[in-house]
Design an enzyme around this catalytic site. Sequence first.
Site, PDB file in Angstrom:
ATOM      1  N   HIS A 131       2.371  14.034  11.172  1.00 26.43           N
ATOM      2  CA  HIS A 131       2.787  13.136  10.094  1.00 26.43           C
ATOM      3  C   HIS A 131       2.561  13.805   8.738  1.00 26.43           C
ATOM      4  O   HIS A 131       1.626  14.601   8.578  1.00 26.43           O
ATOM      5  CB  HIS A 131       1.968  11.851  10.194  1.00 26.43           C
ATOM      6  CG  HIS A 131       2.514  10.712   9.402  1.00 26.43           C
ATOM      7  ND1 HIS A 131       2.215  10.539   8.061  1.00 26.43           N
ATOM      8  CD2 HIS A 131       3.333   9.692   9.749  1.00 26.43           C
ATOM      9  CE1 HIS A 131       2.830   9.456   7.628  1.00 26.43           C
ATOM     10  NE2 HIS A 131       3.523   8.923   8.621  1.00 26.43           N
ATOM     11  N   ASP A 153       5.542   1.156   9.537  1.00 25.35           N
ATOM     12  CA  ASP A 153       5.832  -0.144   8.937  1.00 25.35           C
ATOM     13  C   ASP A 153       5.914   0.020   7.431  1.00 25.35           C
ATOM     14  O   ASP A 153       5.562   1.077   6.899  1.00 25.35           O
ATOM     15  CB  ASP A 153       4.828  -1.218   9.366  1.00 25.35           C
ATOM     16  CG  ASP A 153       3.440  -1.054   8.766  1.00 25.35           C
ATOM     17  OD1 ASP A 153       3.070   0.084   8.416  1.00 25.35           O
ATOM     18  OD2 ASP A 153       2.715  -2.060   8.651  1.00 25.35           O
ATOM     19  N   TYR A 209       5.542   0.072   3.313  1.00 27.12           N
ATOM     20  CA  TYR A 209       4.431   0.120   2.359  1.00 27.12           C
ATOM     21  C   TYR A 209       4.011  -1.314   2.024  1.00 27.12           C
ATOM     22  O   TYR A 209       4.842  -2.216   1.955  1.00 27.12           O
ATOM     23  CB  TYR A 209       4.867   0.827   1.078  1.00 27.12           C
ATOM     24  CG  TYR A 209       5.226   2.284   1.247  1.00 27.12           C
ATOM     25  CD1 TYR A 209       4.314   3.204   1.757  1.00 27.12           C
ATOM     26  CD2 TYR A 209       6.483   2.758   0.866  1.00 27.12           C
ATOM     27  CE1 TYR A 209       4.637   4.546   1.890  1.00 27.12           C
ATOM     28  CE2 TYR A 209       6.815   4.104   0.987  1.00 27.12           C
ATOM     29  CZ  TYR A 209       5.887   5.002   1.500  1.00 27.12           C
ATOM     30  OH  TYR A 209       6.217   6.325   1.621  1.00 27.12           O
ATOM     31  N   PHE A 241       9.496   5.518   4.238  1.00 27.17           N
ATOM     32  CA  PHE A 241       8.957   6.545   3.342  1.00 27.17           C
ATOM     33  C   PHE A 241       9.443   6.427   1.897  1.00 27.17           C
ATOM     34  O   PHE A 241       8.930   7.105   1.013  1.00 27.17           O
ATOM     35  CB  PHE A 241       9.242   7.973   3.867  1.00 27.17           C
ATOM     36  CG  PHE A 241       8.532   8.300   5.144  1.00 27.17           C
ATOM     37  CD1 PHE A 241       7.169   8.574   5.149  1.00 27.17           C
ATOM     38  CD2 PHE A 241       9.205   8.321   6.346  1.00 27.17           C
ATOM     39  CE1 PHE A 241       6.501   8.861   6.324  1.00 27.17           C
ATOM     40  CE2 PHE A 241       8.549   8.612   7.540  1.00 27.17           C
ATOM     41  CZ  PHE A 241       7.194   8.885   7.527  1.00 27.17           C
TER      42      PHE A 241
END
Length: 224
Positions: A186, A64, A66, A77
Amino acid sequence: MAAIANDWLTVLSGEFKKPYYKKLYDFVVNEYRTRVIYPKAEDIFNAFHLTPFSKVKCVILGQDPYHNEGQAHGLCFSVMPGTEMPPSLVNIFQELHDDIGCYIPNNGCLKKWADEGVLLLNTVLTVRAHQPLSHRNIGWEQFTDAVIRAVNDLDRPVVFILWGKPAQQKKALLTNSKHLILESPHPSPLSAHRGFFGSKPFSKTNEFLISHGIEPIDWQIENI
Protein backbone atom coordinates in the site's frame (compact mmCIF):
# COMPACT_ATOMS: atom_id res chain seq x y z
CA MET A 1 -28.00 7.99 -2.95
CA ALA A 2 -27.79 9.40 -6.46
CA ALA A 3 -28.97 6.79 -8.94
CA ILE A 4 -26.55 5.31 -11.46
CA ALA A 5 -27.77 6.39 -14.87
CA ASN A 6 -25.15 5.29 -17.42
CA ASP A 7 -24.29 1.81 -18.75
CA TRP A 8 -23.40 0.61 -15.25
CA LEU A 9 -27.15 0.53 -14.56
CA THR A 10 -27.61 -2.40 -16.93
CA VAL A 11 -24.58 -4.19 -15.48
CA LEU A 12 -25.63 -3.73 -11.85
CA SER A 13 -29.43 -3.73 -12.08
CA GLY A 14 -29.59 -7.27 -10.72
CA GLU A 15 -27.76 -6.22 -7.55
CA PHE A 16 -30.25 -3.47 -6.81
CA LYS A 17 -33.04 -6.08 -6.69
CA LYS A 18 -31.35 -8.40 -4.18
CA PRO A 19 -32.39 -8.53 -0.51
CA TYR A 20 -28.92 -7.55 0.74
CA TYR A 21 -29.03 -4.32 -1.26
CA LYS A 22 -32.38 -3.28 0.22
CA LYS A 23 -30.92 -3.78 3.71
CA LEU A 24 -27.81 -1.85 2.71
CA TYR A 25 -29.85 0.97 1.20
CA ASP A 26 -32.10 1.30 4.24
CA PHE A 27 -29.13 1.27 6.60
CA VAL A 28 -27.20 3.89 4.64
CA VAL A 29 -30.23 6.18 4.27
CA ASN A 30 -30.75 6.06 8.03
CA GLU A 31 -27.06 6.74 8.65
CA TYR A 32 -27.20 9.89 6.50
CA ARG A 33 -30.34 10.94 8.34
CA THR A 34 -28.88 10.50 11.82
CA ARG A 35 -25.08 10.88 11.57
CA VAL A 36 -22.33 12.65 9.63
CA ILE A 37 -21.42 10.35 6.73
CA TYR A 38 -18.88 10.75 3.94
CA PRO A 39 -18.89 11.26 1.04
CA LYS A 40 -21.96 13.41 0.38
CA ALA A 41 -24.88 11.18 -0.56
CA GLU A 42 -24.88 12.47 -4.14
CA ASP A 43 -21.19 11.50 -4.50
CA ILE A 44 -21.40 7.86 -3.36
CA PHE A 45 -21.44 6.51 -6.93
CA ASN A 46 -19.10 9.06 -8.53
CA ALA A 47 -16.66 6.33 -9.60
CA PHE A 48 -19.43 4.91 -11.81
CA HIS A 49 -20.79 8.25 -12.98
CA LEU A 50 -17.33 9.41 -14.14
CA THR A 51 -16.05 6.12 -15.59
CA PRO A 52 -18.72 4.32 -17.64
CA PHE A 53 -18.45 0.53 -17.81
CA SER A 54 -17.65 0.68 -21.52
CA LYS A 55 -14.71 3.02 -20.87
CA VAL A 56 -12.92 1.12 -18.08
CA LYS A 57 -9.24 0.53 -18.90
CA CYS A 58 -7.87 0.19 -15.39
CA VAL A 59 -9.24 -0.45 -11.90
CA ILE A 60 -7.56 0.88 -8.76
CA LEU A 61 -9.02 -0.61 -5.57
CA GLY A 62 -9.18 1.30 -2.31
CA GLN A 63 -10.69 0.27 1.00
CA ASP A 64 -13.17 2.83 2.34
CA PRO A 65 -13.59 6.59 1.94
CA TYR A 66 -11.54 9.20 3.76
CA HIS A 67 -13.33 10.02 6.99
CA ASN A 68 -12.50 13.70 7.58
CA GLU A 69 -14.50 16.67 6.37
CA GLY A 70 -13.93 17.88 2.83
CA GLN A 71 -11.95 14.86 1.67
CA ALA A 72 -14.02 12.03 0.19
CA HIS A 73 -15.97 12.53 -3.03
CA GLY A 74 -16.55 9.02 -4.29
CA LEU A 75 -13.18 8.21 -5.90
CA CYS A 76 -10.66 6.10 -4.01
CA PHE A 77 -7.48 7.91 -2.92
CA SER A 78 -8.85 11.21 -4.31
CA VAL A 79 -9.69 14.33 -2.32
CA MET A 80 -11.64 17.39 -3.32
CA PRO A 81 -9.69 20.41 -4.60
CA GLY A 82 -8.51 22.69 -1.83
CA THR A 83 -8.08 19.79 0.62
CA GLU A 84 -4.69 18.83 1.99
CA MET A 85 -3.36 15.69 0.34
CA PRO A 86 -3.38 12.60 2.57
CA PRO A 87 0.00 10.88 3.02
CA SER A 88 -0.89 7.90 0.80
CA LEU A 89 -1.77 10.23 -2.07
CA VAL A 90 1.48 12.15 -1.57
CA ASN A 91 3.31 8.85 -2.02
CA ILE A 92 1.23 7.93 -5.07
CA PHE A 93 2.21 11.21 -6.72
CA GLN A 94 5.86 10.64 -5.79
CA GLU A 95 5.82 7.23 -7.46
CA LEU A 96 4.01 8.72 -10.46
CA HIS A 97 6.78 11.32 -10.77
CA ASP A 98 9.56 8.75 -10.37
CA ASP A 99 7.89 6.28 -12.73
CA ILE A 100 6.86 8.40 -15.71
CA GLY A 101 8.00 11.93 -14.88
CA CYS A 102 4.66 13.59 -14.13
CA TYR A 103 5.03 16.74 -12.08
CA ILE A 104 3.55 16.61 -8.59
CA PRO A 105 0.33 18.67 -8.71
CA ASN A 106 -0.94 21.18 -6.19
CA ASN A 107 -4.16 19.25 -5.58
CA GLY A 108 -5.30 15.70 -4.93
CA CYS A 109 -8.39 15.50 -7.14
CA LEU A 110 -8.14 12.40 -9.34
CA LYS A 111 -11.18 13.13 -11.51
CA LYS A 112 -8.83 13.30 -14.52
CA TRP A 113 -7.94 9.63 -13.99
CA ALA A 114 -11.63 8.70 -13.83
CA ASP A 115 -12.24 10.58 -17.07
CA GLU A 116 -9.31 8.66 -18.61
CA GLY A 117 -10.93 5.29 -17.86
CA VAL A 118 -9.53 4.51 -14.41
CA LEU A 119 -12.26 3.09 -12.16
CA LEU A 120 -11.31 4.43 -8.72
CA LEU A 121 -13.26 1.94 -6.64
CA ASN A 122 -13.39 1.68 -2.88
CA THR A 123 -14.63 -1.71 -1.71
CA VAL A 124 -16.79 0.11 0.89
CA LEU A 125 -18.48 3.27 -0.41
CA THR A 126 -19.48 5.15 2.75
CA VAL A 127 -18.03 5.87 6.21
CA ARG A 128 -19.00 7.63 9.44
CA ALA A 129 -17.07 10.82 10.15
CA HIS A 130 -13.80 10.09 11.95
CA GLN A 131 -14.55 6.34 12.16
CA PRO A 132 -12.57 4.43 9.51
CA LEU A 133 -14.11 1.14 8.39
CA SER A 134 -17.33 1.95 10.27
CA HIS A 135 -19.43 0.83 7.28
CA ARG A 136 -17.55 -2.40 6.73
CA ASN A 137 -19.68 -5.57 6.55
CA ILE A 138 -23.02 -3.86 5.96
CA GLY A 139 -23.29 -5.01 2.33
CA TRP A 140 -21.02 -2.77 0.31
CA GLU A 141 -18.46 -5.53 -0.18
CA GLN A 142 -21.06 -7.74 -1.85
CA PHE A 143 -21.97 -4.88 -4.18
CA THR A 144 -18.40 -3.96 -5.12
CA ASP A 145 -17.47 -7.63 -5.56
CA ALA A 146 -20.21 -7.72 -8.21
CA VAL A 147 -18.58 -4.68 -9.85
CA ILE A 148 -15.19 -6.38 -9.86
CA ARG A 149 -16.67 -9.56 -11.34
CA ALA A 150 -18.40 -7.58 -14.07
CA VAL A 151 -15.13 -5.94 -15.13
CA ASN A 152 -13.33 -9.28 -14.85
CA ASP A 153 -15.84 -10.77 -17.30
CA LEU A 154 -15.13 -8.16 -19.97
CA ASP A 155 -13.83 -9.64 -23.21
CA ARG A 156 -11.04 -7.08 -23.49
CA PRO A 157 -7.87 -6.38 -21.53
CA VAL A 158 -8.12 -4.34 -18.31
CA VAL A 159 -5.43 -3.56 -15.73
CA PHE A 160 -6.19 -4.17 -12.04
CA ILE A 161 -3.94 -2.30 -9.59
CA LEU A 162 -4.03 -3.87 -6.12
CA TRP A 163 -2.21 -1.86 -3.44
CA GLY A 164 -2.02 -3.54 -0.04
CA LYS A 165 -3.55 -6.68 1.43
CA PRO A 166 -7.23 -5.64 1.48
CA ALA A 167 -7.13 -4.96 -2.27
CA GLN A 168 -5.09 -8.07 -2.95
CA GLN A 169 -7.73 -10.20 -1.23
CA LYS A 170 -9.93 -9.42 -4.25
CA LYS A 171 -7.49 -11.19 -6.56
CA ALA A 172 -9.54 -14.37 -6.22
CA LEU A 173 -12.30 -12.64 -8.23
CA LEU A 174 -9.92 -11.98 -11.14
CA THR A 175 -9.99 -15.10 -13.28
CA ASN A 176 -9.80 -13.69 -16.81
CA SER A 177 -6.41 -14.28 -18.43
CA LYS A 178 -6.87 -11.25 -20.70
CA HIS A 179 -6.26 -8.89 -17.78
CA LEU A 180 -3.08 -7.64 -16.11
CA ILE A 181 -2.90 -7.69 -12.31
CA LEU A 182 -0.35 -5.41 -10.65
CA GLU A 183 0.26 -5.91 -6.93
CA SER A 184 2.42 -4.00 -4.47
CA PRO A 185 2.39 -2.83 -0.86
CA HIS A 186 0.00 0.00 0.00
CA PRO A 187 1.19 3.60 -0.61
CA SER A 188 0.63 4.41 3.08
CA PRO A 189 3.74 5.78 4.84
CA LEU A 190 3.63 2.60 6.94
CA SER A 191 4.30 0.37 3.95
CA ALA A 192 5.31 2.42 0.90
CA HIS A 193 9.03 1.78 1.43
CA ARG A 194 8.46 -1.97 1.45
CA GLY A 195 7.92 -2.13 -2.30
CA PHE A 196 5.35 0.43 -3.36
CA PHE A 197 8.09 2.88 -4.33
CA GLY A 198 9.71 1.57 -7.47
CA SER A 199 6.80 -0.70 -8.43
CA LYS A 200 6.11 1.39 -11.58
CA PRO A 201 2.36 0.72 -11.84
CA PHE A 202 1.69 3.65 -14.15
CA SER A 203 4.25 2.79 -16.84
CA LYS A 204 3.39 -0.92 -16.61
CA THR A 205 -0.29 -0.11 -17.11
CA ASN A 206 0.37 1.99 -20.19
CA GLU A 207 2.80 -0.50 -21.69
CA PHE A 208 0.15 -3.21 -21.36
CA LEU A 209 -2.60 -1.06 -22.86
CA ILE A 210 -0.42 0.02 -25.79
CA SER A 211 0.60 -3.61 -26.44
CA HIS A 212 -3.10 -4.41 -26.89
CA GLY A 213 -3.83 -1.47 -29.16
CA ILE A 214 -5.55 0.56 -26.42
CA GLU A 215 -4.95 4.28 -25.92
CA PRO A 216 -2.70 4.78 -22.88
CA ILE A 217 -3.82 6.73 -19.83
CA ASP A 218 -2.72 10.34 -19.39
CA TRP A 219 -1.81 10.14 -15.70
CA GLN A 220 -0.83 13.79 -15.25
CA ILE A 221 -3.06 15.58 -12.73
CA GLU A 222 -2.91 19.26 -13.62
CA ASN A 223 -2.39 22.10 -11.19
CA ILE A 224 -5.45 24.14 -10.33
